[in-house]
Design a protein around this motif. Structure first.
Motif, PDB file in Angstrom:
ATOM      1  N   PHE A  17       0.804  -1.223   0.000  1.00 51.70           N
ATOM      2  CA  PHE A  17       0.000   0.000   0.000  1.00 51.70           C
ATOM      3  C   PHE A  17       0.838   1.275   0.000  1.00 51.70           C
ATOM      4  CE2 PHE A  17      -3.112  -3.086   1.700  1.00 51.70           C
ATOM      5  CZ  PHE A  17      -4.067  -2.927   0.705  1.00 51.70           C
ATOM      6  N   ARG A  18       2.137   1.147   0.302  1.00 51.88           N
ATOM      7  CA  ARG A  18       2.995   2.333   0.269  1.00 51.88           C
ATOM      8  C   ARG A  18       3.008   2.977  -1.117  1.00 51.88           C
ATOM      9  NH1 ARG A  18       7.181   3.113   3.833  1.00 51.88           N
ATOM     10  NH2 ARG A  18       8.543   3.601   2.100  1.00 51.88           N
ATOM     11  N   LEU A  19       2.759   2.148  -2.139  1.00 50.08           N
ATOM     12  CA  LEU A  19       2.760   2.699  -3.501  1.00 50.08           C
ATOM     13  C   LEU A  19       1.679   3.765  -3.677  1.00 50.08           C
ATOM     14  CD1 LEU A  19       3.391  -0.464  -5.700  1.00 50.08           C
ATOM     15  CD2 LEU A  19       5.024   1.209  -4.830  1.00 50.08           C
ATOM     16  N   LEU A  20       0.608   3.651  -2.888  1.00 45.65           N
ATOM     17  CA  LEU A  20      -0.465   4.650  -2.995  1.00 45.65           C
ATOM     18  C   LEU A  20       0.052   6.055  -2.643  1.00 45.65           C
ATOM     19  CD1 LEU A  20      -3.537   2.740  -1.515  1.00 45.65           C
ATOM     20  CD2 LEU A  20      -3.146   3.395  -3.902  1.00 45.65           C
ATOM     21  N   ALA A  21       0.973   6.099  -1.679  1.00 51.65           N
ATOM     22  CA  ALA A  21       1.535   7.399  -1.300  1.00 51.65           C
ATOM     23  C   ALA A  21       2.312   7.993  -2.469  1.00 51.65           C
ATOM     24  CB  ALA A  21       2.439   7.244  -0.086  1.00 51.65           C
ATOM     25  N   ALA A  22       3.121   7.141  -3.121  1.00 48.31           N
ATOM     26  CA  ALA A  22       3.895   7.621  -4.265  1.00 48.31           C
ATOM     27  C   ALA A  22       2.967   8.078  -5.380  1.00 48.31           C
ATOM     28  CB  ALA A  22       4.826   6.522  -4.768  1.00 48.31           C
ATOM     29  N   SER A  23       1.899   7.309  -5.628  1.00 49.74           N
ATOM     30  CA  SER A  23       1.024   7.689  -6.736  1.00 49.74           C
ATOM     31  C   SER A  23       0.219   8.934  -6.385  1.00 49.74           C
ATOM     32  CB  SER A  23       0.129   6.519  -7.166  1.00 49.74           C
ATOM     33  OG  SER A  23      -1.081   6.523  -6.477  1.00 49.74           O
ATOM     34  N   GLY A  24      -0.042   9.132  -5.084  1.00 43.38           N
ATOM     35  CA  GLY A  24      -0.683  10.381  -4.660  1.00 43.38           C
ATOM     36  C   GLY A  24       0.176  11.585  -5.005  1.00 43.38           C
ATOM     37  N   MET A  25       1.477  11.441  -4.794  1.00 47.13           N
ATOM     38  CA  MET A  25       2.374  12.549  -5.119  1.00 47.13           C
ATOM     39  C   MET A  25       2.503  12.729  -6.631  1.00 47.13           C
ATOM     40  SD  MET A  25       2.966  13.857  -2.317  1.00 47.13           S
ATOM     41  CE  MET A  25       4.380  14.916  -2.264  1.00 47.13           C
ATOM     42  N   ILE A  26       2.431  11.617  -7.359  1.00 49.52           N
ATOM     43  CA  ILE A  26       2.428  11.726  -8.829  1.00 49.52           C
ATOM     44  C   ILE A  26       1.213  12.540  -9.271  1.00 49.52           C
ATOM     45  CG2 ILE A  26       2.059  10.418 -10.970  1.00 49.52           C
ATOM     46  CD1 ILE A  26       3.820   8.194  -9.778  1.00 49.52           C
ATOM     47  N   LEU A  27       0.076  12.248  -8.632  1.00 54.54           N
ATOM     48  CA  LEU A  27      -1.146  12.974  -8.976  1.00 54.54           C
ATOM     49  C   LEU A  27      -1.004  14.465  -8.677  1.00 54.54           C
ATOM     50  CD1 LEU A  27      -3.933  12.267 -10.145  1.00 54.54           C
ATOM     51  CD2 LEU A  27      -4.804  12.296  -7.817  1.00 54.54           C
ATOM     52  N   LEU A  28      -0.363  14.779  -7.565  1.00 55.53           N
ATOM     53  CA  LEU A  28      -0.154  16.192  -7.207  1.00 55.53           C
ATOM     54  C   LEU A  28       0.695  16.882  -8.278  1.00 55.53           C
ATOM     55  CD1 LEU A  28      -0.807  18.250  -5.022  1.00 55.53           C
ATOM     56  CD2 LEU A  28       1.278  17.584  -3.825  1.00 55.53           C
ATOM     57  N   GLU A  29       1.739  16.184  -8.718  1.00 52.13           N
ATOM     58  CA  GLU A  29       2.562  16.743  -9.794  1.00 52.13           C
ATOM     59  C   GLU A  29       1.718  16.942 -11.053  1.00 52.13           C
ATOM     60  OE1 GLU A  29       5.631  14.225 -11.362  1.00 52.13           O
ATOM     61  OE2 GLU A  29       6.763  15.923 -12.158  1.00 52.13           O
ATOM     62  N   LEU A  30       0.868  15.951 -11.346  1.00 52.38           N
ATOM     63  CA  LEU A  30       0.011  16.061 -12.539  1.00 52.38           C
ATOM     64  C   LEU A  30      -0.944  17.239 -12.422  1.00 52.38           C
ATOM     65  CD1 LEU A  30      -0.823  12.312 -13.290  1.00 52.38           C
ATOM     66  CD2 LEU A  30       0.822  13.810 -14.440  1.00 52.38           C
ATOM     67  N   MET A  31      -1.370  17.547 -11.203  1.00 56.87           N
ATOM     68  CA  MET A  31      -2.260  18.694 -11.019  1.00 56.87           C
ATOM     69  C   MET A  31      -1.555  19.991 -11.414  1.00 56.87           C
ATOM     70  SD  MET A  31      -4.216  17.623  -7.502  1.00 56.87           S
ATOM     71  CE  MET A  31      -5.175  19.118  -7.386  1.00 56.87           C
ATOM     72  N   VAL A  32      -0.267  20.076 -11.073  1.00 48.80           N
ATOM     73  CA  VAL A  32       0.491  21.268 -11.454  1.00 48.80           C
ATOM     74  C   VAL A  32       0.701  21.293 -12.972  1.00 48.80           C
ATOM     75  CG1 VAL A  32       2.667  22.515 -11.198  1.00 48.80           C
ATOM     76  CG2 VAL A  32       1.620  21.395  -9.214  1.00 48.80           C
ATOM     77  N   VAL A  33       1.085  20.146 -13.534  1.00 47.15           N
ATOM     78  CA  VAL A  33       1.312  20.080 -14.985  1.00 47.15           C
ATOM     79  C   VAL A  33       0.028  20.427 -15.739  1.00 47.15           C
ATOM     80  CG1 VAL A  33       1.930  18.564 -16.908  1.00 47.15           C
ATOM     81  CG2 VAL A  33       3.172  18.404 -14.749  1.00 47.15           C
TER      82      VAL A  33
END
Ligand SMILES: Nc1ncnc2c1ncn2[C@@H]1O[C@H](COP(=O)(O)OP(=O)(O)O)[C@@H](O)[C@H]1O
Ligand SMILES: [Mg+2]
Lengths: 260, 308
Positions: A137-153
């Motif tokens: 489930f730790r991967l969810l944290a990483a993908s959450g941050m990916i999503l945050l980056e995508l929000m900026v992009v």
């Protein structure tokens, strides 16, 4: 009142989401992304590359790449297409503020990205479950941050989409993305090798441009750094404020333009 | 009561590499009254769409102002009372007809229950009930125009603004749109629509404004614009020799038109007409038709266009 404002925005959001999910391209990208993640997994299990960390690292990398592809290629047309096809005429002539339209479009694409990133992440987690017998489930944290980056992009793509053509928007957005990713290295380079003027210029860029490297925590997640240290409130605040600034700027430009 | 008004409305576009200013709308002063159908008639490129975009707040005026129901058109709230159909509309083709109307209903903040009922009524009114589940990409041009009209009426607006609602439709489609406009008028709505099709204006408009090259050149009711006096008398005759023919050519107010044996010509007054008829019948010619010619809107329109 807030509810009333929100209901109009959510109408735009859902319509944007519908447009994305009724387009076959999205499924093609998603299928391709999952195939790439799957093949990494197969290569790793038959002994090419080495072990569980690599799988996670590359898997998250693919999620980020394909997420960025979707964000940029839907984002650059998001507002432009409405102007080009003149559907904007029927929107702006309704009792809705232009900023509500921008916000609705933006959130529609974010919803699309959220669903896609979630599917890709669970696909990766599923493969790991098959191979290693537990849900990471730790991967969810990483993908959450990916999503945050995508929000900026996405915010950057939408900003350009409000006044520029898709081709130019793509070039600008991808440049911002590349620079944003390299910003920390650029700063480091500046501090060590640049003269006083160069250093000042690089510092200005550093504070003005989105520091996307901050959101890239995949390596830490994979190498078992405690999540509390990886996902900081400051990073989330930074990303959120950056998005708010981008949307405010987009709305300002959009508010003052003619639809001709 | 005036429901739609422009005062000194002016628009300049900047075009080309040098961003030169081109004035496409000059000092437009216009008023549409409660309950009337107002036809905004002009040739292509006259500035009709520009005017309607200014009224809808899609573009900003270079000078002047526009108001609807007493409020400036920049005021978003006024749009709750307005319906608008753009020219050659393109719509979200991935939506079904019903989804499409729900979407616009939501933009007005109409609650789901009311919306559902209103949508069924509108689908019925524009004859698209059967196509409600079809995606718009499968709609014909006429169907798109009708769903577009339904979209413009979703909020039961007081003021309805339509940009070329009948162009691109076949005669049946045009009649349907005209009937719909008259039906709206019967229900007390005010309609402002642009067109370049003269008969559509003649058939359904209470008042007309003629715009040419960005300037409003005429406004008024059809009677005010055309008057009722007879402009001349048209005569159709045949069966005479060349001498008589050249005599006719002298009397006629315009060069006679010949079709085989038959000649069409015109004289100015009724008195002249009876003299000519007597002369023709005396020479053994046959007179097939005599009718007074009134000035038509088309004549006026063409005359105004020719001036520029
Ligand atoms: N976006 C634009 N940029 C520059 N000129 C324009 C633009 N849109 C319209 N025009 C010009 O303004 C004039 C009026 O156009 P328009 O209002 O579309 O006319 P109509 O709707 O009566 O056919 C035309 O000469 C047209 O070329
Ligand atoms: Mg037009």
């Amino acid at each position: 009142m807030v509810c009333y404002l929100m209901s109009k925005i959510s109408a735009i959001t859902l319509n944007t989401f519908k447009e994305a999910v009724r387009d076959r391209i999205l499924y093609a990208i998603l299928a391709f992304a999952i195939a790439m993640i799957g093949s990494t997994f197969i290569l790793a299990t038959i002994g090419v590359g080495s072990g569980p960390k690599i799988i996670r690292d590359i898997g998250l990398g693919f999620i980020s790449i394909f997420g960025t592809l979707i964000a940029v290629f839907i984002g650059i047309g998001l507002v432009h297409k409405e102007i080009d096809r003149r559907t904007i005429y029927t929107i702006v002539s309704k009792p809705i503020h232009r900023f509500q339209f921008i916000l609705g479009k933006y959130l529609g694409l974010i919803l699309t990205l959220f669903v896609n990133v979630t599917i890709m992440t669970w696909a990766l987690m599923g493969l790991i479950f098959i191979g290693e017998g537990f849900w990471d489930f730790r991967l969810l944290a990483a993908s959450g941050m990916i999503l945050l980056e995508l929000m900026v992009v996405t915010g950057i793509a939408v900003l350009f989409s409000a006044f520029s053509t898709p081709a130019l928007s793509a070039i600008f957005t991808l440049s911002f993305f590349a620079i944003g990713r390299l910003l920390d290295d650029l700063r480091l380079f500046g501090e060590h090798y640049a003269g006083p003027v160069g250093r000042a210029v690089i510092r200005t860029f550093y504070y003005l441009l989105p520091n996307l490297g901050r959101f890239n925590v995949s390596a830490e997640v994979v190498h078992g750094v405690p999540l509390g240290e990886v996902v900081s409130g400051m990073t989330i605040l930074y990303g959120s404020l950056y998005v708010v600034a981008l949307l405010a700027l987009t709305s300002l430009i959009f508010q003052n333009r003619d639809f001709r | 009561m005036v429901v739609l008004k422009t005062e000194g409305l002016t628009k300049e576009y900047r075009t080309g590499f040098w961003r030169t200013r081109v004035r496409v709308l000059h000092d437009l002063n216009l008023a549409v009254h409660q309950g009337e159908v107002f036809g905004y008639l002009g040739p292509n490129g006259a500035g009709k769409t520009t005017t309607l975009k200014l009224l809808m707040g899609l573009i900003y005026p270079t000078a002047g102002r526009a108001s609807i129901l007493g409020r400036d058109v920049q005021d978003v709230a006024v749009k709750a009372q307005v319906g608008f159909l753009p020219e050659n509309p393109y719509f979200y083709d991935y939506l079904t007809g019903r989804e499409f109307l729900h979407f616009y209903g939501q933009l007005f903040g109409i609650p789901y229950r009311d919306r559902r009922q209103r949508i069924e009524e509108l689908l019925q009114a524009v004859g698209l009930s059967k196509a409600a589940e079809l995606q718009l990409r499968k709609y014909s041009k006429g169907m798109l125009q009708r769903i577009g009209l339904a979209q413009a009426l979703i909020n039961d607006p007081q003021v309805i603004v339509l940009d070329e609602p009948t162009s691109g439709l076949d005669p049946v489609g045009r009649k349907e749109v005209r009937d719909l406009i008259l039906d709206l008028k019967r229900r007390g709505k005010s309609i402002f629509f642009s067109t370049h099709i003269v008969p559509d204006v003649e058939m359904i408009c209470d008042r007309v404004g003629i715009i040419v090259a960005g300037r409003l050149v005429r406004v008024g009711t059809l009677e005010e614009l055309l008057g009722s006096e007879v402009e001349g008398i048209e005569i159709t005759a045949s069966g005479f020799d060349e001498a008589v023919g050249s005599q006719i050519a002298q009397w006629s107010v315009r060069p006679p038109v010949q079709h085989g044996d038959t000649v069409f010509f015109a004289v100015r007054t009724e008195k002249e007409a009876s003299q000519v008829m007597e002369f023709l019948l005396g020479r053994g010619a046959s007179v097939h038709a005599v009718h007074p010619k009134r000035r038509t809107l088309e004549d006026l329109f063409l005359q105004e266009v020719a001036k520029t």
